[in-house]
Scaffold this active site. Sequence first.
Site, PDB file in Angstrom:
ATOM      1  N   HIS A 188      86.876  29.157  52.312  1.00 27.38           N
ATOM      2  CA  HIS A 188      85.531  30.189  52.417  1.00 27.38           C
ATOM      3  C   HIS A 188      84.780  29.583  51.057  1.00 27.38           C
ATOM      4  CE1 HIS A 188      85.166  32.551  56.007  1.00 27.38           C
ATOM      5  NE2 HIS A 188      86.536  33.130  55.821  1.00 27.38           N
ATOM      6  N   CYS A 192      88.521  35.627  61.870  1.00 29.61           N
ATOM      7  CA  CYS A 192      87.945  35.671  60.398  1.00 29.61           C
ATOM      8  C   CYS A 192      87.052  36.859  60.575  1.00 29.61           C
ATOM      9  CB  CYS A 192      86.963  34.657  60.197  1.00 29.61           C
ATOM     10  SG  CYS A 192      86.101  34.516  58.721  1.00 29.61           S
ATOM     11  N   HIS A 230      92.855  29.878  54.356  1.00 30.12           N
ATOM     12  CA  HIS A 230      91.667  30.387  54.874  1.00 30.12           C
ATOM     13  C   HIS A 230      90.860  30.822  54.081  1.00 30.12           C
ATOM     14  CE1 HIS A 230      90.077  32.279  58.385  1.00 30.12           C
ATOM     15  NE2 HIS A 230      89.362  33.153  57.367  1.00 30.12           N
ATOM     16  N   GLU A 231      91.390  31.798  53.078  1.00 28.69           N
ATOM     17  CA  GLU A 231      90.395  32.443  52.127  1.00 28.69           C
ATOM     18  C   GLU A 231      89.838  31.244  51.073  1.00 28.69           C
ATOM     19  OE1 GLU A 231      89.098  34.979  53.012  1.00 28.69           O
ATOM     20  OE2 GLU A 231      90.695  35.741  54.380  1.00 28.69           O
TER      21      GLU A 231
END
Length: 184
Positions: A157, A110, A153-154
């Site tokens: 966030h 990351c 993953h994004e």
Amino acid sequence: MITMKDIILDGHPTLRKIAEVVPLPPSQEDQQTLKDMLQYVQDSQDPEKAEKYGLRSGIGIAAPQINVSKKMIAVRVTDKAGTLYEAALFNPKIISHSMEKAYLTTGEGCLSVETTIPGYVPRYARITVKGYDVDGNEQKLRLKGLPAIVFQHEIDHLNGIMFYDHIDKQKPLAPIEGATPVDR
């Protein structure tokens, strides 16, 4: 232009907040931020530009990582077949997913985490993402393999979740039962 100094690091409170929905149609400021995010990912993958501007290479970035707590992501990743998946989206959501899981054999990294955190991150093997492009037009993407993992993953966030939150603390490198290992 977004540079490494704009990327906040692990421990910053914005990374743990749930990001706000971007009102549509998007404002010019939000459009510019999204364009800048995609430009960062593109530039970070160009060795000359990355060196010139001191950029860490990335395949995705979310607005909270630049201390903007809004639902925006930019991804630029190539799958095993060499197909490029490039998207900059407002308000991306996973609207369907497989029961089957997958994980990156190399683990995940990351831009907001400067150290290597070993461990496998369970993700859905296939997902469908709905979001809105820079002009506010609805987009639907069906993804599998590495692109699916990157989008998850994004999107994490945007919900204040870091990749390492998913790693089994007791057995970080134990293969995930029933999951498909994915090589980069």
